[in-house]
Structures are given as C-alpha cells and as structure tokens.
Design a protein around this motif. Structure first.
Motif, PDB file in Angstrom:
ATOM      1  N   ARG A  31       0.819  -1.206   0.000  1.00 19.78           N
ATOM      2  CA  ARG A  31       0.000   0.000   0.000  1.00 19.78           C
ATOM      3  C   ARG A  31       0.852   1.255   0.000  1.00 19.78           C
ATOM      4  O   ARG A  31       1.909   1.320   0.629  1.00 19.78           O
ATOM      5  CB  ARG A  31      -0.926  -0.002   1.221  1.00 19.78           C
ATOM      6  CG  ARG A  31      -2.232  -0.711   0.989  1.00 19.78           C
ATOM      7  CD  ARG A  31      -2.056  -2.208   0.745  1.00 19.78           C
ATOM      8  NE  ARG A  31      -1.553  -2.884   1.922  1.00 19.78           N
ATOM      9  CZ  ARG A  31      -1.124  -4.133   1.950  1.00 19.78           C
ATOM     10  NH1 ARG A  31      -1.128  -4.862   0.846  1.00 19.78           N
ATOM     11  NH2 ARG A  31      -0.683  -4.665   3.049  1.00 19.78           N
ATOM     12  N   GLU A  32       0.369   2.287  -0.678  1.00 19.98           N
ATOM     13  CA  GLU A  32       1.108   3.532  -0.801  1.00 19.98           C
ATOM     14  C   GLU A  32       0.977   4.380   0.450  1.00 19.98           C
ATOM     15  O   GLU A  32      -0.005   4.300   1.185  1.00 19.98           O
ATOM     16  CB  GLU A  32       0.608   4.323  -2.013  1.00 19.98           C
ATOM     17  CG  GLU A  32       0.837   3.647  -3.349  1.00 19.98           C
ATOM     18  CD  GLU A  32       0.348   4.489  -4.501  1.00 19.98           C
ATOM     19  OE1 GLU A  32      -0.171   5.588  -4.234  1.00 19.98           O
ATOM     20  OE2 GLU A  32       0.488   4.054  -5.643  1.00 19.98           O
ATOM     21  N   VAL A  33       1.971   5.224   0.664  1.00 22.49           N
ATOM     22  CA  VAL A  33       1.924   6.165   1.775  1.00 22.49           C
ATOM     23  C   VAL A  33       0.732   7.102   1.589  1.00 22.49           C
ATOM     24  O   VAL A  33       0.382   7.477   0.465  1.00 22.49           O
ATOM     25  CB  VAL A  33       3.236   6.967   1.864  1.00 22.49           C
ATOM     26  CG1 VAL A  33       3.441   7.841   0.631  1.00 22.49           C
ATOM     27  CG2 VAL A  33       3.281   7.826   3.122  1.00 22.49           C
ATOM     28  N   GLY A  34       0.066   7.442   2.694  1.00 22.84           N
ATOM     29  CA  GLY A  34      -1.060   8.371   2.621  1.00 22.84           C
ATOM     30  C   GLY A  34      -2.397   7.727   2.358  1.00 22.84           C
ATOM     31  O   GLY A  34      -3.388   8.432   2.144  1.00 22.84           O
ATOM     32  N   THR A  35      -2.462   6.391   2.356  1.00 23.19           N
ATOM     33  CA  THR A  35      -3.733   5.687   2.158  1.00 23.19           C
ATOM     34  C   THR A  35      -4.016   4.808   3.369  1.00 23.19           C
ATOM     35  O   THR A  35      -3.123   4.506   4.156  1.00 23.19           O
ATOM     36  CB  THR A  35      -3.727   4.815   0.891  1.00 23.19           C
ATOM     37  OG1 THR A  35      -2.683   3.828   1.010  1.00 23.19           O
ATOM     38  CG2 THR A  35      -3.477   5.661  -0.346  1.00 23.19           C
ATOM     39  N   VAL A  36      -5.263   4.391   3.481  1.00 22.42           N
ATOM     40  CA  VAL A  36      -5.627   3.499   4.580  1.00 22.42           C
ATOM     41  C   VAL A  36      -5.641   2.055   4.101  1.00 22.42           C
ATOM     42  O   VAL A  36      -5.609   1.787   2.900  1.00 22.42           O
ATOM     43  CB  VAL A  36      -7.014   3.867   5.170  1.00 22.42           C
ATOM     44  CG1 VAL A  36      -7.006   5.289   5.703  1.00 22.42           C
ATOM     45  CG2 VAL A  36      -8.115   3.679   4.144  1.00 22.42           C
ATOM     46  N   GLU A  37      -5.685   1.136   5.027  1.00 22.18           N
ATOM     47  CA  GLU A  37      -5.781  -0.276   4.695  1.00 22.18           C
ATOM     48  C   GLU A  37      -6.376  -1.036   5.865  1.00 22.18           C
ATOM     49  O   GLU A  37      -6.377  -0.562   7.000  1.00 22.18           O
ATOM     50  CB  GLU A  37      -4.418  -0.864   4.342  1.00 22.18           C
ATOM     51  CG  GLU A  37      -3.392  -0.806   5.468  1.00 22.18           C
ATOM     52  CD  GLU A  37      -2.089  -1.477   5.082  1.00 22.18           C
ATOM     53  OE1 GLU A  37      -1.887  -2.627   5.515  1.00 22.18           O
ATOM     54  OE2 GLU A  37      -1.295  -0.858   4.361  1.00 22.18           O
ATOM     55  N   LYS A  38      -6.896  -2.221   5.573  1.00 24.72           N
ATOM     56  CA  LYS A  38      -7.502  -3.047   6.613  1.00 24.72           C
ATOM     57  C   LYS A  38      -7.688  -4.469   6.080  1.00 24.72           C
ATOM     58  O   LYS A  38      -7.405  -4.742   4.911  1.00 24.72           O
ATOM     59  CB  LYS A  38      -8.852  -2.474   7.030  1.00 24.72           C
ATOM     60  CG  LYS A  38      -9.886  -2.536   5.924  1.00 24.72           C
ATOM     61  CD  LYS A  38     -11.274  -2.226   6.422  1.00 24.72           C
ATOM     62  CE  LYS A  38     -12.299  -2.646   5.391  1.00 24.72           C
ATOM     63  NZ  LYS A  38     -12.329  -4.105   5.185  1.00 24.72           N
ATOM     64  N   CYS A  39      -8.187  -5.339   6.935  1.00 20.90           N
ATOM     65  CA  CYS A  39      -8.492  -6.717   6.543  1.00 20.90           C
ATOM     66  C   CYS A  39      -9.485  -6.735   5.388  1.00 20.90           C
ATOM     67  O   CYS A  39     -10.504  -6.046   5.415  1.00 20.90           O
ATOM     68  CB  CYS A  39      -9.071  -7.464   7.743  1.00 20.90           C
ATOM     69  SG  CYS A  39     -10.039  -8.925   7.342  1.00 20.90           S
ATOM     70  N   THR A  40      -9.189  -7.531   4.388  1.00 15.93           N
ATOM     71  CA  THR A  40     -10.092  -7.704   3.245  1.00 15.93           C
ATOM     72  C   THR A  40     -10.724  -9.093   3.248  1.00 15.93           C
ATOM     73  O   THR A  40     -11.319  -9.495   2.252  1.00 15.93           O
ATOM     74  CB  THR A  40      -9.328  -7.521   1.921  1.00 15.93           C
ATOM     75  OG1 THR A  40      -8.372  -8.590   1.792  1.00 15.93           O
ATOM     76  CG2 THR A  40      -8.618  -6.175   1.866  1.00 15.93           C
ATOM     77  N   MET A  41     -10.571  -9.825   4.360  1.00  8.76           N
ATOM     78  CA  MET A  41     -11.009 -11.221   4.437  1.00  8.76           C
ATOM     79  C   MET A  41     -10.324 -12.027   3.324  1.00  8.76           C
ATOM     80  O   MET A  41     -10.889 -12.981   2.787  1.00  8.76           O
ATOM     81  CB  MET A  41     -12.521 -11.326   4.349  1.00  8.76           C
ATOM     82  CG  MET A  41     -13.128 -12.579   4.980  1.00  8.76           C
ATOM     83  SD  MET A  41     -13.329 -12.524   6.769  1.00  8.76           S
ATOM     84  CE  MET A  41     -14.934 -11.707   6.916  1.00  8.76           C
TER      85      MET A  41
END
Length: 228
Positions: A156-166
């Motif tokens: 993931r790029e800097v400045g973005t969010v992320e989380k579990c995608t199952m």
C-alpha cells in the motif's frame, strides 16, 4: 447473493497468534499495523481470576460506518458482503478510521518499513544486514506475496488506509482467508452466512453467538461462539 462472514469458536482458540502472523505474511502488513489482532481481558482477584482472549479483525459490517462516511467511495461493499477498499480512490482523509467503532482501519505513514533498509548487522561480521537481504531477494518488503496484488495493491502507498479484506484475493479463487486456513485449532470458519448448508451457518445454528459492540448497530459479519 452471497454474504460471506467468519465464525470464531472461542472454545477452540488457544490464543497462539498464528492468525496474526499468517495475516501479516499473506497481506504484506507493515510493522506496527494489524489487520488481524486480539483483545485480552483479565478479571477477578487471585486466585479466582479469569483470562479471556478474543481474536479481532475487520468485522465486514452490513451497515459499515467506514463505507457511510467515505467521501470518495474508496471504502465500499462488494457483491459478496465484504467491506473492501479501493486504494486508487483513497485521499487519506482518515474519515473511515474515525468512524470505525472497532479501530480496524490503519493508515500508511511511510512507503517502506525503515527497518528493512537498515544496513547495520545485528551481529557484526556474523549476520547479514536487512539491506543486504533486501538486495538479494529483490523485494522492497519481506514476504511480498504476488497473489495479494491480484485484487489489491501488493504494497500500500503512503497516505492511504488499509484493513483486513477477508483475503478477497483467496476467496475469489475458492480458498478460505489465510487466517482460517492456518489456525491449528480450526477455530475460524469462513463461509456464506446465508447458506444454511455452510459450516459457518451450521455453527451459528448450533451455538448461541455474539458480535463485538452490538450496541453500535453495524451488524458485523464476524461472529463468536462459545467461550475462551
């Protein structure tokens, strides 16, 4: 329509953390971030004490607050009920982070973990440096998984969010999320919650279940049965 979800049997869970390790490896999750995490609660007075371990992840809520507040629709629901994130549309406003009642969304503050650029050996003259290992493997981060990049940015790029995608990239090819696959106690069961024949639905029919923070009304797709 399919409504995917996860049922976690707390009676089988031993709190080993294999799910967290597997998630980091499968999804290239940076140090200090957790798509798969846990809650620990201890109560009582010695010797009458109680220890409870609850594995946590994105709840893929039916009424997801993160989706509701996202100004660019980067956070969205897919046709299978999963809550996913389009990194290309993310502007890094963190609205989803603030709205999520489960603190399941992370924010990328840096491109590459600095620890993997380190050119100092832990044991001089004995161990290789992280930078040397990186050069030999040709990867910018450890455990890079090209399969992850099939449906979502591999890193993931800097400045973005992320989380579990199952583990949507695995689900699309008929596999279970990696955390469920590696669980040594088979405490995690993934499946279609609307299919009465699925193992997940059968567990919910057999045992009384609960979700985290039911009072917030998000209707999570992650259910817990029995006790730790």
């Amino acid at each position: 329509m399919t409504r995917y979800g996860m049922v976690i049997d707390l009676h089988k869970c031993v709190g080993c953390g294999a799910c967290q390790i597997a998630c980091k490896k499968e999804n290239n999750v940076d140090t200090g971030m957790f798509w798969s995490h846990h809650l620990i609660e201890e109560s009582g007075v010695f010797p009458h004490v109680r220890h409870e371990y609850t594995p946590t992840m994105c709840n893929h809520c039916a009424d997801a607050e993160c989706v509701r507040v996202c100004p660019t629709s980067a956070m969205h629901k897919d046709e299978n009920g999963l809550t996913l994130h389009d990194a290309s549309r993310c502007i890094g406003c963190k609205s989803c982070m603030m709205a999520c009642p489960y603190s399941a969304v992370n924010f990328n503050r840096k491109d590459v973990p600095r620890s993997w650029d380190d050119d100092e050996a832990i044991i001089p003259g004995c161990t290789s440096t992280a930078k040397e290992q990186q050069g030999k493997t040709g990867l910018t981060v450890p455990y890079y998984n090209k399969d992850r990049a099939a449906t979502y940015p591999g890193v993931r790029e800097v400045g973005t969010v992320e989380k579990c995608t199952m583990c949507d990239h695995r689900v699309k090819v008929g596999l279970a999320p990696y955390c469920a696959e590696v669980c040594p106690a088979q405490a995690r069961v993934f499946g279609d919650l609307d299919d009465p024949q699925s193992q997940a639905s059968q567990l919910l029919a057999r045992y009384e279940s609960h979700v985290l923070k039911p009072e917030v009304g998000t209707h999570p797709a992650v259910h817990y049965v029995r006790g730790f």
